[in-house]
Structures are given as C-alpha cells and as structure tokens.
Design a protein around this motif. Sequence first.
Motif, PDB file in Angstrom:
ATOM      1  N   GLU A   1       9.606   2.621  -3.273  1.00 33.50           N
ATOM      2  CA  GLU A   1       9.791   2.061  -1.988  1.00 33.50           C
ATOM      3  C   GLU A   1      10.117   0.531  -2.335  1.00 33.50           C
ATOM      4  O   GLU A   1      11.219   0.152  -1.411  1.00 33.50           O
ATOM      5  CB  GLU A   1       8.841   1.990  -0.977  1.00 33.50           C
ATOM      6  CG  GLU A   1       8.962   1.500   0.275  1.00 33.50           C
ATOM      7  CD  GLU A   1       9.806   2.099   1.001  1.00 33.50           C
ATOM      8  OE1 GLU A   1      10.355   1.555   2.182  1.00 33.50           O
ATOM      9  OE2 GLU A   1       9.851   3.472   1.022  1.00 33.50           O
ATOM     10  N   ALA A   2       9.699   0.012  -3.247  1.00 28.58           N
ATOM     11  CA  ALA A   2      10.108  -1.390  -3.412  1.00 28.58           C
ATOM     12  C   ALA A   2      11.323  -1.392  -4.281  1.00 28.58           C
ATOM     13  O   ALA A   2      12.043  -2.586  -4.198  1.00 28.58           O
ATOM     14  CB  ALA A   2       8.801  -2.087  -4.098  1.00 28.58           C
ATOM     15  N   ALA A   3      11.459  -0.577  -5.053  1.00 31.94           N
ATOM     16  CA  ALA A   3      12.414  -0.573  -6.108  1.00 31.94           C
ATOM     17  C   ALA A   3      13.938  -0.863  -5.546  1.00 31.94           C
ATOM     18  O   ALA A   3      14.910  -1.863  -6.092  1.00 31.94           O
ATOM     19  CB  ALA A   3      12.509   0.432  -6.917  1.00 31.94           C
TER      20      ALA A   3
ATOM     21  N   ALA B   1       0.406   8.174  -4.910  1.00 32.85           N
ATOM     22  CA  ALA B   1       0.563   6.657  -3.809  1.00 32.85           C
ATOM     23  C   ALA B   1       1.186   5.592  -4.647  1.00 32.85           C
ATOM     24  O   ALA B   1       1.964   4.949  -4.077  1.00 32.85           O
ATOM     25  CB  ALA B   1      -1.019   6.811  -3.382  1.00 32.85           C
ATOM     26  N   ALA B   2       0.617   5.313  -5.818  1.00 39.45           N
ATOM     27  CA  ALA B   2       1.072   4.123  -6.255  1.00 39.45           C
ATOM     28  C   ALA B   2       2.517   4.202  -6.924  1.00 39.45           C
ATOM     29  O   ALA B   2       3.148   3.283  -6.731  1.00 39.45           O
ATOM     30  CB  ALA B   2       0.073   3.950  -7.753  1.00 39.45           C
TER      31      ALA B   2
ATOM     32  N   ALA C   1      -2.945   3.674  -2.194  1.00 42.57           N
ATOM     33  CA  ALA C   1      -3.067   2.842  -3.497  1.00 42.57           C
ATOM     34  C   ALA C   1      -2.647   1.434  -3.137  1.00 42.57           C
ATOM     35  O   ALA C   1      -1.507   1.260  -2.700  1.00 42.57           O
ATOM     36  CB  ALA C   1      -2.308   3.396  -4.759  1.00 42.57           C
ATOM     37  N   ASP C   2      -3.396   0.472  -3.172  1.00 44.44           N
ATOM     38  CA  ASP C   2      -3.144  -0.942  -2.799  1.00 44.44           C
ATOM     39  C   ASP C   2      -2.671  -1.473  -4.408  1.00 44.44           C
ATOM     40  O   ASP C   2      -3.221  -1.435  -5.455  1.00 44.44           O
ATOM     41  CB  ASP C   2      -4.243  -1.673  -2.386  1.00 44.44           C
ATOM     42  CG  ASP C   2      -4.226  -3.026  -1.846  1.00 44.44           C
ATOM     43  OD1 ASP C   2      -2.930  -3.515  -1.957  1.00 44.44           O
ATOM     44  OD2 ASP C   2      -5.136  -3.766  -1.548  1.00 44.44           O
ATOM     45  N   VAL C   3      -1.359  -1.951  -4.308  1.00 48.58           N
ATOM     46  CA  VAL C   3      -0.652  -2.196  -5.557  1.00 48.58           C
ATOM     47  C   VAL C   3      -0.257  -3.757  -5.566  1.00 48.58           C
ATOM     48  O   VAL C   3       0.097  -4.129  -4.498  1.00 48.58           O
ATOM     49  CB  VAL C   3       0.230  -1.492  -5.987  1.00 48.58           C
ATOM     50  CG1 VAL C   3      -0.229   0.136  -6.315  1.00 48.58           C
ATOM     51  CG2 VAL C   3       1.357  -1.252  -5.106  1.00 48.58           C
TER      52      VAL C   3
ATOM     53  N   VAL D   1       0.891  -1.311  -0.074  1.00 50.35           N
ATOM     54  CA  VAL D   1      -0.043   0.065  -0.062  1.00 50.35           C
ATOM     55  C   VAL D   1       0.845   1.359   0.110  1.00 50.35           C
ATOM     56  O   VAL D   1       1.719   1.455   0.985  1.00 50.35           O
ATOM     57  CB  VAL D   1      -1.059   0.067   1.166  1.00 50.35           C
ATOM     58  CG1 VAL D   1      -1.633   1.209   1.114  1.00 50.35           C
ATOM     59  CG2 VAL D   1      -1.838  -1.054   1.156  1.00 50.35           C
ATOM     60  N   GLY D   2       0.999   1.973  -1.031  1.00 48.36           N
ATOM     61  CA  GLY D   2       1.407   3.238  -0.939  1.00 48.36           C
ATOM     62  C   GLY D   2       0.773   4.596  -0.669  1.00 48.36           C
ATOM     63  O   GLY D   2      -0.667   4.398  -0.789  1.00 48.36           O
ATOM     64  N   THR D   3       1.207   5.530  -0.129  1.00 54.95           N
ATOM     65  CA  THR D   3       0.438   6.538   0.445  1.00 54.95           C
ATOM     66  C   THR D   3       1.062   7.858  -0.455  1.00 54.95           C
ATOM     67  O   THR D   3       2.384   7.765  -0.466  1.00 54.95           O
ATOM     68  CB  THR D   3       0.583   6.533   2.015  1.00 54.95           C
ATOM     69  OG1 THR D   3       1.854   6.798   2.493  1.00 54.95           O
ATOM     70  CG2 THR D   3      -0.101   5.570   2.440  1.00 54.95           C
TER      71      THR D   3
END
Length: 68
Positions: free
Chosen positions: A27-29, A20-21, A57-59, A10-12
């Motif tokens: 963050e993951a990269a 947010a996405a 955003a739930d991704v 979940v991005g904010t």
Amino acid sequence: MPVVKVLELVGTSNKDWSDAANQAVKEAAPKLQNIVGVEVLNWTANVKDGAITEYKADVKIAYLDEPR
C-alpha cells in the motif's frame, strides 16, 4: 544528503500475519519512493466465534527522502 524517514502503518489480511505486513508495504510503495526497510512492531487479530477473521501487522516503513 538523503534522510531516512519512517511511517507507521497497520496492514490487514484475511490470510496471515506475514501477508498483513506485506499488504502495508504494498500500500505504501506507490506513494513512497525508495522504501529501504520495514520493522514489525506488533501482531494482532480480530476474532469471531473462536476463529481469527482478520490478521493485523503494525509496521514502521523506512524510506529515503532525497532532497530535490
């Protein structure tokens, strides 16, 4: 043979849902090599005093997990 794995995050953002996405991917990269795609599952937000205060955003992030 490479395997595609999927991680749900979940991005904010205080800006908008697109940001947010993007924040989730950003963050993951550094932790995931070879990100190949993202799927947005859901858009939500926090509201205070009649205004959106935080977009979410739930991704699902797809990445290649190559054998070593």
